[in-house]
Design an enzyme around this catalytic site. Sequence first.
Site, PDB file in Angstrom:
ATOM      1  N   ILE A   1       0.868  -1.173   0.000  1.00  0.00           N
ATOM      2  CA  ILE A   1       0.000   0.000   0.000  1.00  0.00           C
ATOM      3  C   ILE A   1       0.905   1.222   0.000  1.00  0.00           C
ATOM      4  O   ILE A   1       1.667   1.442   0.943  1.00  0.00           O
ATOM      5  CB  ILE A   1      -0.937   0.004   1.223  1.00  0.00           C
ATOM      6  CG1 ILE A   1      -1.821  -1.251   1.186  1.00  0.00           C
ATOM      7  CG2 ILE A   1      -1.799   1.264   1.226  1.00  0.00           C
ATOM      8  CD1 ILE A   1      -2.665  -1.433   2.429  1.00  0.00           C
ATOM      9  N   GLU A   2       0.856   1.970  -1.078  1.00  0.00           N
ATOM     10  CA  GLU A   2       1.766   3.118  -1.215  1.00  0.00           C
ATOM     11  C   GLU A   2       1.489   4.126  -0.101  1.00  0.00           C
ATOM     12  O   GLU A   2       0.343   4.508   0.136  1.00  0.00           O
ATOM     13  CB  GLU A   2       1.573   3.737  -2.605  1.00  0.00           C
ATOM     14  CG  GLU A   2       2.677   4.680  -3.027  1.00  0.00           C
ATOM     15  CD  GLU A   2       2.566   6.034  -2.364  1.00  0.00           C
ATOM     16  OE1 GLU A   2       3.554   6.469  -1.743  1.00  0.00           O
ATOM     17  OE2 GLU A   2       1.477   6.634  -2.458  1.00  0.00           O
TER      18      GLU A   2
ATOM     19  N   LYS B   1       2.074   7.394   0.623  1.00  0.00           N
ATOM     20  CA  LYS B   1       1.461   8.712   0.435  1.00  0.00           C
ATOM     21  C   LYS B   1      -0.030   8.569   0.162  1.00  0.00           C
ATOM     22  O   LYS B   1      -0.851   9.303   0.724  1.00  0.00           O
ATOM     23  CB  LYS B   1       2.134   9.459  -0.713  1.00  0.00           C
ATOM     24  CG  LYS B   1       1.539  10.849  -0.945  1.00  0.00           C
ATOM     25  CD  LYS B   1       2.279  11.600  -2.037  1.00  0.00           C
ATOM     26  CE  LYS B   1       1.679  12.985  -2.250  1.00  0.00           C
ATOM     27  NZ  LYS B   1       2.401  13.745  -3.304  1.00  0.00           N
TER      28      LYS B   1
ATOM     29  N   CYS C   1      13.241   4.509  -0.888  1.00  0.00           N
ATOM     30  CA  CYS C   1      12.138   4.323  -1.824  1.00  0.00           C
ATOM     31  C   CYS C   1      12.699   4.139  -3.231  1.00  0.00           C
ATOM     32  O   CYS C   1      13.523   4.939  -3.696  1.00  0.00           O
ATOM     33  CB  CYS C   1      11.200   5.532  -1.770  1.00  0.00           C
ATOM     34  SG  CYS C   1       9.872   5.476  -2.990  1.00  0.00           S
TER      35      CYS C   1
ATOM     36  N   ASP D   1      13.436   5.379   4.263  1.00  0.00           N
ATOM     37  CA  ASP D   1      12.413   4.857   5.169  1.00  0.00           C
ATOM     38  C   ASP D   1      13.131   4.050   6.248  1.00  0.00           C
ATOM     39  O   ASP D   1      14.013   3.240   5.945  1.00  0.00           O
ATOM     40  CB  ASP D   1      11.420   3.954   4.430  1.00  0.00           C
ATOM     41  CG  ASP D   1      10.580   4.707   3.418  1.00  0.00           C
ATOM     42  OD1 ASP D   1      10.010   5.745   3.786  1.00  0.00           O
ATOM     43  OD2 ASP D   1      10.497   4.258   2.270  1.00  0.00           O
TER      44      ASP D   1
END
Length: 213
Positions: A93-94, A96, A194, A201
């Site tokens: 699930i991206e 942003k 990323c 991250d």
Amino acid sequence: MSTDNSPQKITISAPDDLSLGKQVDYEFEYNPGLLQGVPRSLSRDTLNLASSGLPFDGIDTWTGYELSWLNLKGKPNVAILECHVPITSKNLIESKSFKLYLNSFNQTKFASAEDVRQVLQGDLSACAGEPVEVKLILPEQFSSLQFQEFNGTLLDSLDVEIDQYSPNTQYLTVAKNETGVQETLVSHLLKSNCLITSQPDWASIQIRYEGKA
């Protein structure tokens, strides 16, 4: 400055419709269409890992501190979101899009926190492509929350010298020991970049394994 030991940069071709790296407007009414999935295969293919028969299992755990909605009388309600996404799911699930999606609950009325939880669970499961577990922690439960250490041996306290910052399987060795071993290792120093924006991250990781030492 020498860059010989700099992290190896890996790039992937991301889906064109991702909001990541683009300017977007916040939406304040519920919109499940904001969620965007990123195929796990994009990064696993670089490691020659097939989606079936993975040599590991586990979950991705997300904590959301910015969840709010309105009750049927228009009064704001808040909760902390916990969700667990199985690593066997087709999509990540991206992050942003996840935040934009959660913000879309702000001005939307729901009959109960359980209704919110069920909506979240359904939408996140659809995005991931596999059932996602969702839990809401309500304000009356906040006082019972505690930070807890993962069970296992903490690697971060080892006094070692580091000069390599990219994955290197040559560091993995097998001891000459025919007896079986079960071990749980923990680190809070997991950093990945990323593959789309190169932004860092950070995460904590717990690894359990068993076999010959």
